[in-house]
Design a protein around this motif. Sequence first.
Motif, mmCIF file in Angstrom:
data_model
loop_
_atom_site.group_PDB
_atom_site.id
_atom_site.type_symbol
_atom_site.label_atom_id
_atom_site.label_comp_id
_atom_site.label_asym_id
_atom_site.label_seq_id
_atom_site.Cartn_x
_atom_site.Cartn_y
_atom_site.Cartn_z
ATOM 1 N N THR A 28 0.834 -1.190 0.000
ATOM 2 C CA THR A 28 0.000 0.000 0.000
ATOM 3 C C THR A 28 0.871 1.243 0.000
ATOM 4 O O THR A 28 1.834 1.338 0.744
ATOM 5 C CB THR A 28 -0.909 0.003 1.241
ATOM 6 N N ARG A 29 0.520 2.202 -0.832
ATOM 7 C CA ARG A 29 1.214 3.474 -0.918
ATOM 8 C C ARG A 29 0.168 4.588 -0.844
ATOM 9 O O ARG A 29 -1.001 4.363 -1.054
ATOM 10 C CB ARG A 29 1.997 3.603 -2.228
ATOM 11 N N THR A 30 0.626 5.822 -0.583
ATOM 12 C CA THR A 30 -0.266 6.962 -0.482
ATOM 13 C C THR A 30 -0.063 7.878 -1.675
ATOM 14 O O THR A 30 1.071 8.243 -2.005
ATOM 15 C CB THR A 30 0.013 7.752 0.813
ATOM 16 N N CYS A 31 -1.150 8.262 -2.322
ATOM 17 C CA CYS A 31 -1.109 9.206 -3.427
ATOM 18 C C CYS A 31 -0.819 10.590 -2.853
ATOM 19 O O CYS A 31 -1.484 11.011 -1.899
ATOM 20 C CB CYS A 31 -2.452 9.204 -4.153
ATOM 21 N N ILE A 32 0.161 11.295 -3.411
ATOM 22 C CA ILE A 32 0.502 12.607 -2.860
ATOM 23 C C ILE A 32 -0.510 13.673 -3.264
ATOM 24 O O ILE A 32 -0.498 14.766 -2.718
ATOM 25 C CB ILE A 32 1.930 13.046 -3.249
ATOM 26 N N GLU A 83 -0.057 19.447 -7.504
ATOM 27 C CA GLU A 83 0.611 20.666 -7.950
ATOM 28 C C GLU A 83 0.160 21.872 -7.114
ATOM 29 O O GLU A 83 0.975 22.690 -6.706
ATOM 30 C CB GLU A 83 0.301 20.908 -9.430
ATOM 31 N N ARG A 84 -1.130 21.960 -6.852
ATOM 32 C CA ARG A 84 -1.663 23.074 -6.078
ATOM 33 C C ARG A 84 -1.157 23.058 -4.637
ATOM 34 O O ARG A 84 -0.866 24.095 -4.055
ATOM 35 C CB ARG A 84 -3.194 23.034 -6.095
ATOM 36 N N ARG A 85 -1.029 21.865 -4.059
ATOM 37 C CA ARG A 85 -0.559 21.719 -2.684
ATOM 38 C C ARG A 85 0.960 21.759 -2.581
ATOM 39 O O ARG A 85 1.505 21.651 -1.488
ATOM 40 C CB ARG A 85 -1.052 20.380 -2.104
ATOM 41 N N ARG A 86 1.658 21.832 -3.720
ATOM 42 C CA ARG A 86 3.132 21.801 -3.773
ATOM 43 C C ARG A 86 3.678 20.538 -3.099
ATOM 44 O O ARG A 86 4.650 20.578 -2.338
ATOM 45 C CB ARG A 86 3.723 23.035 -3.124
ATOM 46 N N LEU A 94 12.861 17.885 -2.089
ATOM 47 C CA LEU A 94 13.593 18.737 -3.014
ATOM 48 C C LEU A 94 13.628 20.162 -2.490
ATOM 49 O O LEU A 94 12.670 20.633 -1.878
ATOM 50 C CB LEU A 94 12.916 18.740 -4.389
ATOM 51 N N SER A 95 14.708 20.853 -2.771
ATOM 52 C CA SER A 95 14.802 22.249 -2.353
ATOM 53 C C SER A 95 14.381 23.191 -3.484
ATOM 54 O O SER A 95 14.009 24.324 -3.234
ATOM 55 C CB SER A 95 16.220 22.578 -1.890
ATOM 56 N N GLY A 96 14.417 22.743 -4.724
ATOM 57 C CA GLY A 96 14.033 23.566 -5.866
ATOM 58 C C GLY A 96 12.644 23.207 -6.361
ATOM 59 O O GLY A 96 11.955 22.351 -5.813
#
Length: 118
Positions: A28-32, A83-86, A94-96
Amino acid sequence: MRPRQEADRIRATDARGVDFPVVGENFTRTCIGCRNRAAAFELIRFVSTGSGDDLRLQPDPSRRLPGRGAHLHPDPACFALAERRRAFGRALRLSGVPDTGPLAEHIRTVSVAVGNDR
């Protein structure tokens, strides 16, 4: 030499009280994007490639690329939400700001093939 006691012998997996994962088991994995949990085979794994200002999100359908991976439903709505939640930068540490173009194109292609276009 004294004989070993029965409790010292390990005979079978169930005798040890430890459950080892079976090869091919659905993890099981979680969708980001939507933050819902699903079987790993239902989600797209992706990794970050490049460095500095040239960060790109690379889809990994074979699940073999090196590096930290994250998972996303093959649904444009989940991609837009991530994308909206970054969520890409946080999930991959990631830093960039990564280029999401290759991942967006892959999701668009897969969702049309499955008939998930909304």
